[in-house]
Scaffold this active site. Structure first.
Site, short mmCIF file in Angstrom:
data_model
loop_
_atom_site.label_atom_id
_atom_site.label_comp_id
_atom_site.label_asym_id
_atom_site.label_seq_id
_atom_site.Cartn_x
_atom_site.Cartn_y
_atom_site.Cartn_z
N GLY A 598 26.59 10.09 -17.50
CA GLY A 598 27.44 11.27 -17.40
C GLY A 598 28.32 11.39 -18.64
N GLU A 601 35.76 12.89 -20.02
CA GLU A 601 36.61 13.59 -20.98
C GLU A 601 36.76 12.79 -22.27
OE1 GLU A 601 40.70 13.64 -20.05
OE2 GLU A 601 41.17 15.12 -21.58
N LYS A 623 32.85 3.47 -18.39
CA LYS A 623 33.39 4.65 -19.07
C LYS A 623 33.86 4.20 -20.43
CE LYS A 623 35.19 7.42 -15.35
NZ LYS A 623 36.31 8.23 -14.93
N ASP A 716 43.81 16.20 -6.99
CA ASP A 716 42.56 16.82 -7.46
C ASP A 716 41.41 16.38 -6.56
OD1 ASP A 716 40.96 18.40 -8.97
OD2 ASP A 716 40.83 17.04 -10.68
P1 AMP Z 1 34.48 11.20 -14.75
O1 AMP Z 1 34.97 11.21 -16.15
O2 AMP Z 1 35.08 10.14 -13.91
O3 AMP Z 1 34.55 12.56 -14.09
O4 AMP Z 1 32.92 10.82 -14.84
C1 AMP Z 1 31.96 11.71 -15.37
C2 AMP Z 1 30.67 11.59 -14.62
O5 AMP Z 1 30.13 10.28 -14.75
C3 AMP Z 1 30.82 11.82 -13.11
O6 AMP Z 1 30.73 13.16 -12.76
C4 AMP Z 1 29.65 11.02 -12.55
O7 AMP Z 1 28.47 11.77 -12.60
C5 AMP Z 1 29.53 9.86 -13.53
N1 AMP Z 1 30.23 8.67 -13.00
C6 AMP Z 1 31.52 8.33 -13.21
N2 AMP Z 1 31.82 7.18 -12.57
C7 AMP Z 1 30.69 6.78 -11.95
C8 AMP Z 1 30.35 5.66 -11.11
N3 AMP Z 1 31.24 4.73 -10.79
N4 AMP Z 1 29.10 5.57 -10.63
C9 AMP Z 1 28.19 6.53 -10.94
N5 AMP Z 1 28.45 7.59 -11.72
C10 AMP Z 1 29.68 7.73 -12.21
#
Ligand code: AMP
Length: 910
Positions: A598, A601, A623, A716
């Protein structure tokens, strides 16, 4: 095949596999032609549109794949529009098929063994007219093929009766090109076979460089791009990076640490005599200790302290001095005291006994004063004061420099002891001075109430004890004693503080304790009752403000055992401190990045295994913080981890740790296989039972109950911020305070500033930023709606302004299709305008549990006449359609006889 004029083959990252030749075919003709600009082109054509049962094959020779696991095939072709053919429409086709056959060398090429890649259709087909106008309707189609495991591949094109001219076939694969980054070389790398796979490559440090903390790594994507750099190389000590290579340090310069960037000139009193120095050595008479930083000058011991003075008080001496003239170039100057006293025979000096006390201590003093106590009275002492610093130990041949002070103590009583104490009397005793100056005639006792030394009392005694009476109860008194000999009075002893007893006796005290215990028990019972009633199922609609409830937890007036409170990382002056406190640092070598899942930000979100020593390997989400971030971005990024790290609940995404000691900075969380809830539901529209959906909702409510108990307001809560794992367990994620709203694409600016995800937010939070657990409950109602409608967008395409207006006018979302009535009622309760009327999260969990235990309660579905809540019956159909941006259908409604909202409400799907 010749490339079409005007199109450039884009081979920057792509290297052609091999020269492609199409083998002669009986049915496909090899024809030289000219394009619309009369440039020659070479094509393979087939056009047997009038004949039945065509099966015309065109084969390539073997294409060596050079180890590529995924290759791309780009076709350029023209295709005749069947409708423009006179008469042959019945048999004419407008597609052809592409096949492949993988091989390690055999030439068996039976068509039946070929595997189909795809049926290829034209975006644009040409007609007779185009031919006349010389318009070339060229189509380009690209397909990819993989995973390939063998040395080569044959391609074939099967025509089943179309009119095709194949103009070009280009086969290529992508690779991440050789790269030098941060002094590390990464070899030319072939990507993995699957679309989102990343191949980790460890870089090699260039000459005279070493990895900083860990070997550098990069990740090669299937698009042939290098992503997520980790770690770097730096020049080894004695070298400096200049234009991407490591150059040796010149004489007089050095570089000692991997972390430092450039050569440094040797600091004062040190030299580097050769090229490539990693350290400088000290000049004669100057020294350095291991803990001195390499850029610190060499230093020497200090000179003696100056201006020493003494102040005798009874048997204590206060010594004071000034810092030495010469500190030797160091800041770590300390002072030692040597105490000597006249020996009993009065002829020489000997070391003071162990009973002499030095306050704060005798050696290693950092201040320029010391109190020496418990000396003998009426005795001559000699004190030597010495200054030392960090290099004094090394400078053995450096003559020590002292300053000395001679002192004579007074005749004094050293210790006064307290005996029996009453509410108005204290009995005292003391010992005779060690060295009285003659026979003691009497003692004088001086006392006064503490902090009232302007009036004191003196009484005399011939004994070494006495009872002082007429004192006030519960009061602190100061006592001092001095002795008188024929030589006169000695000095008073130091001050001793003793307190008289209080008025009340022990029995009275015991009864107060009993009353206090009784009160505490009653309070405990009340608190327990409150807790139990709070956890009962079902909810009454007029409870206290959820914020007031929270205050109890926050301010610690009543501290419920076992409930922890969330601590806002903002309360830390240094945000790194919060990260340190709430998260665990993970060594990056325990993590492997395997694929991108994914986009966050702050950078890519990846996944891969985490292998912590002594623990089972687990999949984690990683991340990353993209390179070139600002300090503020780093802080905001890690903010989420400082919040997440405080939570521990099965329905809250679990933080495994952070990587902050190397780059890129990462946040490691448990991996949620099914990704975010909204996309997951859209992908599986209609696939779950109601109980499965309620199960997911129950999980979210339970996570939210935990957060609200902790005093954390999410702000949120939305299906996009819920993650789902392979067992369909849903967990709340996306933490942060203002940040959450900054990075949410749904968040819009309100008139009062600040970004808010309007569709999910309670009216009071939109209007005056009143974010509470009750506003989270509103958002929860919206999440329920999203779940029951399989990821439908709340309020569909209405604008944010229209949503605010409609909600203000009491419009609420209708019950989703096939939604159990009980769930829709719960949603509607979550959307009560008055926030104290909304259910609490523990009530929601209880209710959902009840529904799950009794599935028949979910049988009754929202009936169609219920599905639209018109709370403004005076609205006309036209106004209502306008309010949902459907005004253009007003006329159709009227024509169909739907002229009032009542009739609209009775509309069926037919
Ligand atoms: P975020 O910045 O937390 O919104 O993460 C962006 C995208 O990464 C999310 O919409 C998910 O699709 C994916 N993602 C984030 N954290 C996880 C996780 N722990 N397990 C699987 N996918 C994740």
């Amino acid at each position: 095949l010749i490339p079409i004029k005007g199109t450039k083959l884009h081979l920057l990252l792509h290297s052609p596999v091999s020269i492609l030749a199409l083998l002669p075919s009986l049915q496909w003709e090899e024809i030289g032609e000219v394009d619309e600009d009369y440039a020659p082109i070479h094509t393979y054509q087939v056009c047997r549109v009038m004949e039945q049962n065509q099966n015309n094959w065109l084969h390539t020779n073997c294409i060596l794949t050079e180890g590529a696991q995924r290759v791309f095939i780009e076709l350029k072709f023209t295709l005749r529009d069947c409708n423009s053919l006179p008469g042959g429409v019945g048999t004419c086709k407008e597609t052809f098929n592409m096949y492949y056959y993988e091989t390690d060398g055999d030439r068996a090429m039976k068509e039946s063994r070929y595997i189909k890649i795809d049926t290829i259709a034209a975006d644009e087909s040409f007609t007779e007219l185009d031919l006349g106008d010389r318009v070339m309707k060229l189509n380009t189609e690209v397909r990819d093929l993989g995973p390939l495991t063998q040395k080569g591949v044959y391609l074939a094109f099967q025509d089943l009766g179309a009119c095709i001219a194949l103009v070009s076939v280009r086969v290529f694969y992508k690779r991440c090109p050789f790269l030098v980054k941060s002094l590390a070389e990464f070899p030319d790398t072939i990507p993995g076979s699957e679309a989102s796979q990343l191949v980790e490559v460890v870089g090699r440090c260039v000459n005279n460089s070493l990895p900083l903390y860990e070997p550098p790594r990069m990740h090669c994507s299937t698009e042939g791009e290098w992503l997520v750099p980790i770690g770097k190389c730096v020049c080894q000590p004695g070298f400096e990076e200049i234009n991407g290579s490591c150059q040796v340090c010149k004489v007089g310069f050095y570089r000692s640490l991997l972390e430092s960037l450039a050569w440094i000139k040797c600091p004062p009193h040190s030299l580097a005599r050769e090229n490539g120095a990693t350290a400088c050595s000290c000049e004669e008479g100057y020294y350095k200790i291991d803990s001195d930083p390499p850029n610190m000058a060499c230093t020497r011991p200090p000179s003696a302290p100056r201006n020493a003075i003494s102040n005798v008080n009874e048997t204590s001496v206060f010594l004071e001095w000034s810092v030495p003239m010469e500190t030797g170039g160091r800041k770590d100057v300390r002072y030692n005291i040597l105490c000597r006293q006249v020996s009993p025979d009065g002829r020489g000096l000997e070391e003071c006994g162990p009973n002499v006390r030095f306050l704060p201590r005798r050696v290693g003093l950092s201040n320029t004063s010391v109190m020496v106590a418990d000396l003998q009275s009426h005795t001559n002492y000699s004190f030597l004061l010495e200054a030392v610093n960090g290099v004094s130990e090394l400078a053995k041949d450096h003559a020590k420099q002292y300053v000395s002070l001679n002192v004579t103590t007074n005749q004094a009583v050293s210790v006064v002891r307290k005996g029996v104490t009453g509410k108005s009397s204290i009995s005292l005793s003391w010992a005779e001075p060690d060295r009285p100056n003659g026979i003691i005639l009497e003692y004088e006792i001086k006392y006064f109430e503490k902090e009232q030394d302007s009036s004191y009392t003196i009484i005399k005694s011939k004994e070494t004890e006495m009872v002082v009476d007429s004192l006030k109860p519960s009061s602190v008194y100061i006592f001092q004693v001095r002795a008188r000999t024929s030589a006169g009075y000695g000095a008073f002893s130091r001050r001793f503080e003793f307190q008289t007893s209080p008025y009340c006796d022990e029995r009275a005290q015991a009864s107060i304790v009993a009353v206090a215990i009784t009160l505490a028990l009653v309070l405990l019972a009340v608190v327990a009752g409150f807790l139990l009633s709070g956890r009962r199922c079902g909810y009454s609609k007029a409870k206290q403000d959820p914020e007031e409830e929270k205050m109890h937890f926050h301010n610690g007036h009543i501290k419920f055992p076992g409930v922890r409170t969330y601590i806002d990382p903002l309360t830390y002056e240094d945000p790194n401190q919060a990260v340190h406190e709430f998260t665990q640092e993970i060594d990056v070598s325990f993590i492997s990045i395997e694929r991108i899942i994914g986009a966050g930000e702050f950078g890519e979100v990846c996944s891969g295994p985490l292998r912590l020593p002594g623990k089972r390997e687990m999949q984690v989400a990683i991340k990353t913080l993209k390179v070139g971030y600002t300090e503020q971005q780093r802080r905001d990024f890690l903010w989420e981890a400082s919040i997440m790290g405080q939570f521990n609940h099965p329905n809250i995404i679990r933080l495994e740790g952070v990587v902050t000691k190397s780059k890129p900075v990462m946040i490691i969380t448990e991996y949620m296989e099914n990704g975010s809830l909204d996309t997951f539901l859209k992908k599986n529209d209609g696939q779950f039972t109601v109980i499965q959906l309620v199960g997911m909702l129950r999980g979210i409510a339970s996570g939210m109950r935990y957060l609200s108990d902790m005093g954390y307001v999410h702000r949120d809560l939305a299906a996009r911020n819920i993650l789902v794992n392979s067992n369909l367990v849903s967990k709340v994620s996306d933490f942060g305070l203002s940040r959450v709203l900054e990075d949410d694409p749904e968040a819009a600016y309100t008139t009062r500033g600040g970004k808010i995800p309007i569709r999910w937010t309670a009216p009071e939070a939109i209007a005056y930023r009143k974010f509470t657990s009750a506003s989270d409950v509103w958002s929860y109602g919206i999440v329920m709606w999203e779940v029951m409608s399989y990821g439908e967008r709340p309020y569909w395409e209405m604008s944010n302004q229209d949503v605010i207006k409609a909600v203000e006018e009491s419009y609420r979302l209708p019950g989703p299709m096939d939604c159990p009535e009980a769930l829709y009622h719960l949603m509607m309760d979550c959307w009560q305008r008055e926030r104290s009327n909304r259910p609490k999260f523990d009530e929601i969990v209880c209710l959902l549990d009840k529904l799950i235990r009794n599935p028949s309660s979910l049988k009754k579905l929202v009936n169609s006449s219920h599905r639209y809540e018109f709370t403004n019956p005076s609205q006309t159909v036209g106004e209502w359609l306008d309010s949902i941006k459907m005004g253009r259908y007003t006329e159709l409604f009227m024509e169909g006889g739907y002229s009032s909202l009542e009739t609209v409400a009775q509309m069926t799907s037919e």
